[in-house]
Motif scaffolding. Structure first.
Motif, PDB file in Angstrom:
ATOM      1  N   VAL A  70      14.648  61.349  39.190  1.00 35.49           N
ATOM      2  CA  VAL A  70      14.172  61.440  37.807  1.00 35.49           C
ATOM      3  C   VAL A  70      13.683  60.055  37.386  1.00 35.49           C
ATOM      4  N   SER A  71      12.815  59.977  36.390  1.00 39.81           N
ATOM      5  CA  SER A  71      12.263  58.691  35.936  1.00 39.81           C
ATOM      6  C   SER A  71      13.379  57.702  35.603  1.00 39.81           C
ATOM      7  N   ALA A  72      13.373  56.569  36.295  1.00 35.83           N
ATOM      8  CA  ALA A  72      14.455  55.576  36.151  1.00 35.83           C
ATOM      9  C   ALA A  72      14.462  54.970  34.750  1.00 35.83           C
ATOM     10  N   HIS A  73      13.279  54.579  34.256  1.00 34.71           N
ATOM     11  CA  HIS A  73      13.233  53.909  32.951  1.00 34.71           C
ATOM     12  C   HIS A  73      13.565  54.871  31.815  1.00 34.71           C
ATOM     13  N   THR A  74      13.119  56.140  31.957  1.00 38.03           N
ATOM     14  CA  THR A  74      13.416  57.126  30.907  1.00 38.03           C
ATOM     15  C   THR A  74      14.916  57.378  30.825  1.00 38.03           C
ATOM     16  N   LEU A  75      15.545  57.589  31.975  1.00 40.38           N
ATOM     17  CA  LEU A  75      16.982  57.859  31.985  1.00 40.38           C
ATOM     18  C   LEU A  75      17.780  56.655  31.479  1.00 40.38           C
ATOM     19  N   PHE A  76      17.317  55.463  31.835  1.00 41.20           N
ATOM     20  CA  PHE A  76      17.980  54.235  31.371  1.00 41.20           C
ATOM     21  C   PHE A  76      17.880  54.127  29.852  1.00 41.20           C
ATOM     22  N   ASP A  77      16.676  54.397  29.304  1.00 41.64           N
ATOM     23  CA  ASP A  77      16.498  54.320  27.840  1.00 41.64           C
ATOM     24  C   ASP A  77      17.353  55.358  27.118  1.00 41.64           C
ATOM     25  N   ILE A  78      17.468  56.565  27.720  1.00 44.98           N
ATOM     26  CA  ILE A  78      18.317  57.609  27.122  1.00 44.98           C
ATOM     27  C   ILE A  78      19.772  57.139  27.094  1.00 44.98           C
ATOM     28  N   ALA A  79      20.266  56.636  28.247  1.00 45.94           N
ATOM     29  CA  ALA A  79      21.667  56.191  28.346  1.00 45.94           C
ATOM     30  C   ALA A  79      21.957  55.066  27.356  1.00 45.94           C
ATOM     31  N   ARG A  80      20.943  54.211  27.150  1.00 48.58           N
ATOM     32  CA  ARG A  80      21.102  53.081  26.236  1.00 48.58           C
ATOM     33  C   ARG A  80      21.308  53.553  24.799  1.00 48.58           C
ATOM     34  N   LYS A  81      20.623  54.661  24.452  1.00 49.65           N
ATOM     35  CA  LYS A  81      20.633  55.114  23.058  1.00 49.65           C
ATOM     36  C   LYS A  81      21.710  56.178  22.765  1.00 49.65           C
ATOM     37  N   LEU A  82      22.402  56.625  23.784  1.00 52.57           N
ATOM     38  CA  LEU A  82      23.466  57.621  23.562  1.00 52.57           C
ATOM     39  C   LEU A  82      24.653  56.964  22.850  1.00 52.57           C
ATOM     40  N   PRO A  83      25.454  57.752  22.117  1.00 49.53           N
ATOM     41  CA  PRO A  83      26.588  57.162  21.394  1.00 49.53           C
ATOM     42  C   PRO A  83      27.598  56.510  22.351  1.00 49.53           C
ATOM     43  N   GLU A  84      28.153  55.384  21.896  1.00 46.00           N
ATOM     44  CA  GLU A  84      29.164  54.686  22.712  1.00 46.00           C
ATOM     45  C   GLU A  84      30.366  55.586  22.952  1.00 46.00           C
ATOM     46  N   GLY A  85      30.905  55.501  24.169  1.00 42.45           N
ATOM     47  CA  GLY A  85      32.110  56.266  24.489  1.00 42.45           C
ATOM     48  C   GLY A  85      31.862  57.729  24.800  1.00 42.45           C
ATOM     49  N   SER A  86      30.582  58.175  24.754  1.00 38.74           N
ATOM     50  CA  SER A  86      30.321  59.598  24.992  1.00 38.74           C
ATOM     51  C   SER A  86      30.383  59.943  26.481  1.00 38.74           C
ATOM     52  N   GLN A  87      30.644  61.212  26.746  1.00 31.07           N
ATOM     53  CA  GLN A  87      30.620  61.738  28.111  1.00 31.07           C
ATOM     54  C   GLN A  87      29.233  62.350  28.334  1.00 31.07           C
ATOM     55  N   VAL A  88      28.597  61.980  29.429  1.00 28.77           N
ATOM     56  CA  VAL A  88      27.234  62.455  29.706  1.00 28.77           C
ATOM     57  C   VAL A  88      27.307  63.518  30.800  1.00 28.77           C
ATOM     58  N   GLU A  89      26.717  64.670  30.514  1.00 28.38           N
ATOM     59  CA  GLU A  89      26.684  65.741  31.524  1.00 28.38           C
ATOM     60  C   GLU A  89      25.265  65.832  32.078  1.00 28.38           C
ATOM     61  N   ILE A  90      25.177  65.784  33.409  1.00 31.40           N
ATOM     62  CA  ILE A  90      23.872  65.847  34.076  1.00 31.40           C
ATOM     63  C   ILE A  90      23.834  67.123  34.906  1.00 31.40           C
ATOM     64  N   THR A  91      22.837  67.954  34.651  1.00 28.38           N
ATOM     65  CA  THR A  91      22.671  69.191  35.422  1.00 28.38           C
ATOM     66  C   THR A  91      21.237  69.238  35.934  1.00 28.38           C
ATOM     67  N   ALA A  92      21.058  69.449  37.230  1.00 25.15           N
ATOM     68  CA  ALA A  92      19.707  69.501  37.793  1.00 25.15           C
ATOM     69  C   ALA A  92      19.518  70.798  38.558  1.00 25.15           C
ATOM     70  N   ALA A  93      18.398  71.476  38.262  1.00 26.92           N
ATOM     71  CA  ALA A  93      18.034  72.705  38.987  1.00 26.92           C
ATOM     72  C   ALA A  93      16.589  73.052  38.664  1.00 26.92           C
ATOM     73  N   ASP A  94      15.902  73.678  39.626  1.00 28.04           N
ATOM     74  CA  ASP A  94      14.528  74.193  39.441  1.00 28.04           C
ATOM     75  C   ASP A  94      13.555  73.155  38.885  1.00 28.04           C
ATOM     76  N   GLY A  95      13.599  71.942  39.441  1.00 28.95           N
ATOM     77  CA  GLY A  95      12.624  70.918  39.041  1.00 28.95           C
ATOM     78  C   GLY A  95      12.860  70.316  37.669  1.00 28.95           C
ATOM     79  N   LYS A  96      14.030  70.563  37.085  1.00 27.79           N
ATOM     80  CA  LYS A  96      14.341  69.995  35.768  1.00 27.79           C
ATOM     81  C   LYS A  96      15.729  69.360  35.797  1.00 27.79           C
ATOM     82  N   MET A  97      15.932  68.379  34.905  1.00 28.73           N
ATOM     83  CA  MET A  97      17.266  67.809  34.746  1.00 28.73           C
ATOM     84  C   MET A  97      17.643  67.857  33.275  1.00 28.73           C
TER      85      MET A  97
END
Length: 370
Positions: A70-97
């Motif tokens: 997946v796009s490295a810079h996009t995912l990095f920017d998303i992680a940067r802006k997510l609330p502190e202390g949150s749990q991130v769930e990543i699911t990938a299937a059928d060409g989407k994440m």
């Protein structure tokens, strides 16, 4: 693939890998980070630009093993802006994440894992360990002298080699033709017989960033064409520059008989002050040396003149010599002690700068006509 990971852990790992990824890529897959969830639990993140590759392994709760990119810079920017202390769930299937954290949901496009290029390491016969602090010192005291001229590509990195002197040493050097920086450290066990290698500038920059998070030792493995650094959870692999580094020892002066001793801080501040009016084109600062009196001066056709006397010990015959102010400041910025020794010959010969004859680092600076 399905995994849950703490935001801070994901962000730290992405910050390691995404900086390898070039912002503009003609090959779309090179803009992506490979994310692998293993059945044993944990995520493996990998990014490459075909010359440099970084792999980082982190803890995660894996529900379904799998891999995608997946796009490295996009995912990095998303992680940067997510609330502190949150749990991130990543699911990938059928060409989407799908990335979810709290109430935020992101649906991102992916590319198949099989298209992702991996640097084949081959055999890396030379293996040794270096303390992270030693490696930091080697990089910090040499990298400012790395050439940025692409035509002399063999100077675009730090040259590392061993020498069998009375005390076996590992030497690191960088030069751009105007100045040279060299650091020597005791040769680590396992480094004997290693090939001479040139580590590229980009690898040096990424390695230096990662070293700030390493406490103990770094495992170094290399061959004549590749080098790998084991840095805790991260592994950095890079191709080496395929070229011959010049015999730099010939430019290190051994017969400079005029010795000038200065306080590096007051000398640096003085150079910095008079260089304020130096024009961008010349950047030249003139040093007039007399017995225990050093006068720094700059003459600029556009801006005027500046002069300052700095304290120093000098007992040889007086003369004048000019240096590029920026080069001089960069060298003085590396001096940590209370004294700096400047070994001079004449206004046209290379000048040797070091803290003392036992200091691990030495610098050579070519003078300028002023």
């Amino acid at each position: 693939m399905k995994a849950t990971i703490e935001r801070a852990t994901l962000l730290r790992s992405l910050s390691h890998v995404q900086s390898v990824v070039e912002r503009r890529n003609t090959i779309p897959i090179l803009s992506n980070v490979l994310i692998e969830a293993t059945s044993a639990g944990g995520l493996r993140l990998m990014a490459t630009d075909l010359d440099l590759q970084i792999v980082d392994t982190i803890e995660a709760a894996v529900d379904t093993a799998g891999a995608t990119t997946v796009s490295a810079h996009t995912l990095f920017d998303i992680a940067r802006k997510l609330p502190e202390g949150s749990q991130v769930e990543i699911t990938a299937a059928d060409g989407k994440m799908l990335v979810t954290a709290g109430r935020a949901r992101f649906n991102l496009g992916t590319l198949p894992r099989d298209d992702f290029p991996v640097i084949a390491e081959g055999d890396l016969p030379t293996k040794f360990e270096l303390p992270a602090e030693t490696l930091k010192q080697i990089i910090d005291k040499t990298r400012f002298a790395i050439s940025t001229e692409e035509t002399r590509y063999y100077l675009n990195g730090i040259f590392i080699h061993v020498s069998d002197e009375a005390t076996p040493l590992l030497k690191a050097a960088a030069t751009d033709g105007h100045r040279l920086a060299r650091v020597t450290v005791a040769r680590p066990e396992g480094a004997e017989g290693m090939p001479d290698v040139i580590i590229p500038r980009k690898c040096v920059a990424e390695l230096r960033k990662l070293l700030d998070e390493v406490d103990g030792s770094v495992e170094v493995s290399l061959s004549g064409t590749k080098i790998r650094f084991g840095l805790g959870s991260a592994i950095l692999t890079s191709k080496l520059i395929d070229g011959t580094f010049p015999d730099y020892s010939r430019v290190i002066p051994t017969a400079n008989d005029k010795l000038l001793r200065l306080d590096p801080k007051s000398f640096k501040d003085g150079v910095d002050r008079v260089a304020t009016i130096a024009s961008e084109k010349t950047r030249a600062v003139k040093m007039a040396l007399e017995r225990d009196k050093i006068t720094l001066s700059v003459t600029s056709p556009e801006n005027g003149t500046a002069a300052e006397e700095v304290p120093g010990e000098y007992t040889s015959a007086g003369f004048e010599i000019g240096f590029n102010a920026r080069y001089l400041l960069e060298i003085l910025g590396q001096i940590e002690g209370d004294t700096v020794e400047v070994h001079l010959a004449d206004a046209a010969a290379p000048t040797l700068i070091r803290e003392s004859d036992t200091a691990p680092a030495l610098y050579v600076l070519m003078p300028m006509r002023v």
